[in-house]
Scaffold this active site. Sequence first.
Site, PDB file in Angstrom:
ATOM      1  N   GLU A 280       0.847  -1.211   0.000  1.00  0.00           N
ATOM      2  CA  GLU A 280       0.000   0.000   0.000  1.00  0.00           C
ATOM      3  C   GLU A 280       0.873   1.249   0.000  1.00  0.00           C
ATOM      4  O   GLU A 280       0.553   2.244  -0.662  1.00  0.00           O
ATOM      5  CB  GLU A 280      -0.951   0.016   1.203  1.00  0.00           C
ATOM      6  CG  GLU A 280      -2.013  -1.078   1.175  1.00  0.00           C
ATOM      7  CD  GLU A 280      -2.805  -1.128  -0.113  1.00  0.00           C
ATOM      8  OE1 GLU A 280      -3.173  -0.065  -0.648  1.00  0.00           O
ATOM      9  OE2 GLU A 280      -3.057  -2.243  -0.617  1.00  0.00           O
ATOM     10  N   TRP A 311     -20.138  12.564 -20.231  1.00  0.00           N
ATOM     11  CA  TRP A 311     -20.466  12.805 -18.821  1.00  0.00           C
ATOM     12  C   TRP A 311     -21.788  13.556 -18.739  1.00  0.00           C
ATOM     13  O   TRP A 311     -22.125  14.328 -19.619  1.00  0.00           O
ATOM     14  CB  TRP A 311     -19.373  13.649 -18.154  1.00  0.00           C
ATOM     15  CG  TRP A 311     -18.022  13.003 -18.145  1.00  0.00           C
ATOM     16  CD1 TRP A 311     -16.945  13.354 -18.918  1.00  0.00           C
ATOM     17  CD2 TRP A 311     -17.596  11.891 -17.350  1.00  0.00           C
ATOM     18  NE1 TRP A 311     -15.878  12.528 -18.647  1.00  0.00           N
ATOM     19  CE2 TRP A 311     -16.247  11.620 -17.685  1.00  0.00           C
ATOM     20  CE3 TRP A 311     -18.209  11.086 -16.389  1.00  0.00           C
ATOM     21  CZ2 TRP A 311     -15.514  10.598 -17.107  1.00  0.00           C
ATOM     22  CZ3 TRP A 311     -17.477  10.067 -15.803  1.00  0.00           C
ATOM     23  CH2 TRP A 311     -16.154   9.821 -16.165  1.00  0.00           C
ATOM     24  N   ASN A 346     -10.953   3.246   2.620  1.00  0.00           N
ATOM     25  CA  ASN A 346     -10.596   3.037   1.212  1.00  0.00           C
ATOM     26  C   ASN A 346     -11.652   2.246   0.432  1.00  0.00           C
ATOM     27  O   ASN A 346     -12.004   2.600  -0.693  1.00  0.00           O
ATOM     28  CB  ASN A 346      -9.244   2.327   1.126  1.00  0.00           C
ATOM     29  CG  ASN A 346      -8.831   2.082  -0.316  1.00  0.00           C
ATOM     30  OD1 ASN A 346      -8.679   3.029  -1.083  1.00  0.00           O
ATOM     31  ND2 ASN A 346      -8.689   0.826  -0.700  1.00  0.00           N
ATOM     32  N   TRP A 364     -15.206  12.519 -13.120  1.00  0.00           N
ATOM     33  CA  TRP A 364     -14.390  12.201 -11.944  1.00  0.00           C
ATOM     34  C   TRP A 364     -13.796  13.438 -11.291  1.00  0.00           C
ATOM     35  O   TRP A 364     -13.514  13.461 -10.094  1.00  0.00           O
ATOM     36  CB  TRP A 364     -13.289  11.188 -12.286  1.00  0.00           C
ATOM     37  CG  TRP A 364     -12.314  11.579 -13.370  1.00  0.00           C
ATOM     38  CD1 TRP A 364     -12.397  11.246 -14.694  1.00  0.00           C
ATOM     39  CD2 TRP A 364     -11.113  12.368 -13.242  1.00  0.00           C
ATOM     40  NE1 TRP A 364     -11.330  11.774 -15.387  1.00  0.00           N
ATOM     41  CE2 TRP A 364     -10.517  12.469 -14.525  1.00  0.00           C
ATOM     42  CE3 TRP A 364     -10.476  12.990 -12.171  1.00  0.00           C
ATOM     43  CZ2 TRP A 364      -9.334  13.164 -14.766  1.00  0.00           C
ATOM     44  CZ3 TRP A 364      -9.297  13.683 -12.405  1.00  0.00           C
ATOM     45  CH2 TRP A 364      -8.734  13.775 -13.682  1.00  0.00           C
ATOM     46  N   TRP A 387      -8.926   8.760  -8.312  1.00  0.00           N
ATOM     47  CA  TRP A 387     -10.175   9.064  -9.023  1.00  0.00           C
ATOM     48  C   TRP A 387     -10.100   8.567 -10.468  1.00  0.00           C
ATOM     49  O   TRP A 387     -11.069   8.045 -11.012  1.00  0.00           O
ATOM     50  CB  TRP A 387     -10.503  10.562  -8.960  1.00  0.00           C
ATOM     51  CG  TRP A 387     -11.304  10.847  -7.726  1.00  0.00           C
ATOM     52  CD1 TRP A 387     -10.835  11.378  -6.559  1.00  0.00           C
ATOM     53  CD2 TRP A 387     -12.691  10.550  -7.508  1.00  0.00           C
ATOM     54  NE1 TRP A 387     -11.844  11.434  -5.635  1.00  0.00           N
ATOM     55  CE2 TRP A 387     -13.000  10.934  -6.186  1.00  0.00           C
ATOM     56  CE3 TRP A 387     -13.704   9.999  -8.285  1.00  0.00           C
ATOM     57  CZ2 TRP A 387     -14.274  10.787  -5.633  1.00  0.00           C
ATOM     58  CZ3 TRP A 387     -14.978   9.846  -7.742  1.00  0.00           C
ATOM     59  CH2 TRP A 387     -15.254  10.240  -6.426  1.00  0.00           C
TER      60      TRP A 387
HETATM   61  P1  FAD Z   1      -3.753   2.058   4.958  1.00  0.00           P
HETATM   62  O1  FAD Z   1      -4.542   0.948   4.390  1.00  0.00           O
HETATM   63  O2  FAD Z   1      -3.312   1.929   6.351  1.00  0.00           O
HETATM   64  O3  FAD Z   1      -2.497   2.257   3.999  1.00  0.00           O
HETATM   65  C1  FAD Z   1      -1.261   2.818   4.423  1.00  0.00           C
HETATM   66  C2  FAD Z   1      -0.882   3.980   3.553  1.00  0.00           C
HETATM   67  O4  FAD Z   1      -0.692   3.558   2.212  1.00  0.00           O
HETATM   68  C3  FAD Z   1      -1.935   5.059   3.473  1.00  0.00           C
HETATM   69  O5  FAD Z   1      -1.858   5.944   4.572  1.00  0.00           O
HETATM   70  C4  FAD Z   1      -1.615   5.731   2.148  1.00  0.00           C
HETATM   71  O6  FAD Z   1      -0.565   6.670   2.281  1.00  0.00           O
HETATM   72  C5  FAD Z   1      -1.127   4.574   1.311  1.00  0.00           C
HETATM   73  N1  FAD Z   1      -2.226   4.044   0.500  1.00  0.00           N
HETATM   74  C6  FAD Z   1      -3.114   3.089   0.836  1.00  0.00           C
HETATM   75  N2  FAD Z   1      -3.956   2.849  -0.190  1.00  0.00           N
HETATM   76  C7  FAD Z   1      -3.590   3.671  -1.185  1.00  0.00           C
HETATM   77  C8  FAD Z   1      -4.066   3.895  -2.514  1.00  0.00           C
HETATM   78  N3  FAD Z   1      -5.081   3.196  -3.035  1.00  0.00           N
HETATM   79  N4  FAD Z   1      -3.462   4.837  -3.271  1.00  0.00           N
HETATM   80  C9  FAD Z   1      -2.410   5.539  -2.786  1.00  0.00           C
HETATM   81  N5  FAD Z   1      -1.910   5.368  -1.541  1.00  0.00           N
HETATM   82  C10 FAD Z   1      -2.496   4.452  -0.752  1.00  0.00           C
HETATM   83  N6  FAD Z   1      -5.258   8.670  -0.287  1.00  0.00           N
HETATM   84  C11 FAD Z   1      -4.696   9.801   0.181  1.00  0.00           C
HETATM   85  O7  FAD Z   1      -3.729   9.724   0.954  1.00  0.00           O
HETATM   86  N7  FAD Z   1      -5.169  11.015  -0.201  1.00  0.00           N
HETATM   87  C12 FAD Z   1      -6.221  11.165  -1.052  1.00  0.00           C
HETATM   88  O8  FAD Z   1      -6.595  12.299  -1.386  1.00  0.00           O
HETATM   89  C13 FAD Z   1      -6.857   9.982  -1.520  1.00  0.00           C
HETATM   90  N8  FAD Z   1      -7.944  10.052  -2.322  1.00  0.00           N
HETATM   91  C14 FAD Z   1      -8.542   8.896  -2.760  1.00  0.00           C
HETATM   92  C15 FAD Z   1      -9.657   8.990  -3.603  1.00  0.00           C
HETATM   93  C16 FAD Z   1     -10.289   7.830  -4.049  1.00  0.00           C
HETATM   94  C17 FAD Z   1     -11.488   7.935  -4.983  1.00  0.00           C
HETATM   95  C18 FAD Z   1      -9.812   6.565  -3.649  1.00  0.00           C
HETATM   96  C19 FAD Z   1     -10.483   5.309  -4.123  1.00  0.00           C
HETATM   97  C20 FAD Z   1      -8.696   6.464  -2.832  1.00  0.00           C
HETATM   98  C21 FAD Z   1      -8.047   7.616  -2.384  1.00  0.00           C
HETATM   99  N9  FAD Z   1      -6.906   7.544  -1.550  1.00  0.00           N
HETATM  100  C22 FAD Z   1      -6.321   8.711  -1.110  1.00  0.00           C
HETATM  101  C23 FAD Z   1      -6.246   6.257  -1.278  1.00  0.00           C
HETATM  102  C24 FAD Z   1      -6.694   5.521  -0.006  1.00  0.00           C
HETATM  103  O9  FAD Z   1      -8.085   5.456   0.060  1.00  0.00           O
HETATM  104  C25 FAD Z   1      -6.156   6.168   1.280  1.00  0.00           C
HETATM  105  O10 FAD Z   1      -4.769   6.395   1.173  1.00  0.00           O
HETATM  106  C26 FAD Z   1      -6.409   5.261   2.492  1.00  0.00           C
HETATM  107  O11 FAD Z   1      -7.782   5.010   2.617  1.00  0.00           O
HETATM  108  C27 FAD Z   1      -5.890   5.939   3.730  1.00  0.00           C
HETATM  109  O12 FAD Z   1      -6.226   5.192   4.875  1.00  0.00           O
HETATM  110  P2  FAD Z   1      -5.120   4.496   5.728  1.00  0.00           P
HETATM  111  O13 FAD Z   1      -4.007   5.450   6.028  1.00  0.00           O
HETATM  112  O14 FAD Z   1      -5.783   3.862   6.892  1.00  0.00           O
HETATM  113  O15 FAD Z   1      -4.592   3.390   4.725  1.00  0.00           O
END
Ligand code: FAD
Length: 480
Positions: A280, A311, A346, A364, A387
């Site tokens: 992640e 769209w 997420n 989006w 997105w």
């Molecule tokens: P954990 O599951 O604990 O993951 C650890 C770290 O890994 C996160 O803190 C993050 O830095 C990184 N990570 C995890 N999943 C992703 C992912 N899919 N893409 C990129 N990095 C990831 N994340 C953001 O940080 N900022 C945003 O603006 C953002 N916008 C999003 C918009 C959409 C539509 C979607 C589907 C996802 C988005 N994410 C975003 C990715 C992800 O949802 C979040 O990083 C995650 O939910 C953060 O929760 P966590 O720290 O508990 O994640």
Amino acid sequence: MVKENMDQEAVLVWFRQDLRLNDNPALYQAAKQGRIFPIYILPSAQQDDWLPGAASRWWLHRSLDSLSKRLGGNLRLFQGEALELIPQLLRQTGIKQIFWNRDYQPAPMQRDQRLQQLLEQRGVQVQTFNASLLWEPAQVVKADGSPYRVYTPFFRHGCLKQPEPRYPLPAPPSIQFLHSVPTGLSLPQLGLLPRQRWYREFEKHWQPGEAGAGDRLAHFVERHLAGYQQGRDYPALNTTSRLSPHLHFGELSPNQAWYVVSHAQLPTASESDRDRFLAELGWREFSHYLLYHWPELPQQNFQPTFDRFDWSDDPPLLRAWQQGCTGIPMVDAGMRELWQTGYMHNRVRMIVGSFLVKNLRQHWRRGQAWFWDTLVDADLANNSASWQWVAGSGADAAPYFRIFNPVTQGQKFDPDGHYVRRFCPELALLPDNYLHRPWEAPAIVLEQAGVTLGADYPRPIVDLKASRAEALAAFAAIKR
Ligand code: FAD
């Protein structure tokens, strides 16, 4: 003032998205060298399309407060154009060196290059460091020298075959400050706190700042890392790390998270949990990498076929989505979680995203903009890449025809309904088998649960099946 600082070793340290003392290479090197003058500059409104949104401004306010305390009140705050302010500050103080950690986003990167050139022409020594990414995005390329477009080869072959990420530095053992420096602005003068006070609830959920980031990481490793791979998909379990805003503001470096998790004592059965978490961090790395190599990612479809997509533009539908009043419980719970806490799980981000761009066929960029304003972890790279991934227009995107069904997603990932009941309490008494589709519940079931559709809770704003078919038809049209 201040020419008494003609101290050859003094360094201006420019904090940006690295609001921490530990594992901060610019600060560490500067403190080794001599006395420091630490500053933060808030860009002013017209200079950047991507100024922090409202929820991020709340976080930034709290994070700067925390950093300032850790620096014994010596952090000086300014607002304006760095290209003007920094040469001014160097002139006023007589300082001849400036250190900062690199920002890999397009506009800051361009500005920093110009600034560095300008300062070097004037005999100022500029040193910059990587403090926000595990690997240098310019160095991770395919055999033919071009950037990766797909996550798995990017991470497995591009990143993991590079030397290991830099091991985190400690905080500087001691820091000497320059005292005769411009005072700058007070934190309230930066005016970061939004006028609308919805963010007061955020205090219950978050502790911005480096100490909060450290606590959060320790709690995650101790309580939730074992089991992460399974648990991470269930929003009610709350078992993901919630490190995203801390990582975004640089209160914690990805290197710290990487090594703490890599070295955590875990039962053998949990090795896949560790790998999943590191992967992640790899997704975070990939989003930043994409933004670095494709700076237009926040504005333009990564896949140009989508430029022809039909769209729809329907402000009332968009508003219903933003307000968590779509009549689809899993979507509404997610949008209300976002509003109440500044965060959304997420799995639910993917569900609400798919619903917006596919069932409602809104661009989006409308979802990206709302998230930008309301997420405490709003991040240009992660938000834009995600997105586009959801829309199907991105790099390595979910295929367009894979349309999340929010009812079956709810039944699968919130089977006991704890998540929906928490954020949609008006549905709390519905039995599990109708909770995710109240419009299909018999009248007697609704009555017993005290729910009148259209009064206590909305009827669905679209028909899921019909809107899915329309989305697929619109997609087929661009494929032709
Ligand atoms: P954990 O599951 O604990 O993951 C650890 C770290 O890994 C996160 O803190 C993050 O830095 C990184 N990570 C995890 N999943 C992703 C992912 N899919 N893409 C990129 N990095 C990831 N994340 C953001 O940080 N900022 C945003 O603006 C953002 N916008 C999003 C918009 C959409 C539509 C979607 C589907 C996802 C988005 N994410 C975003 C990715 C992800 O949802 C979040 O990083 C995650 O939910 C953060 O929760 P966590 O720290 O508990 O994640």
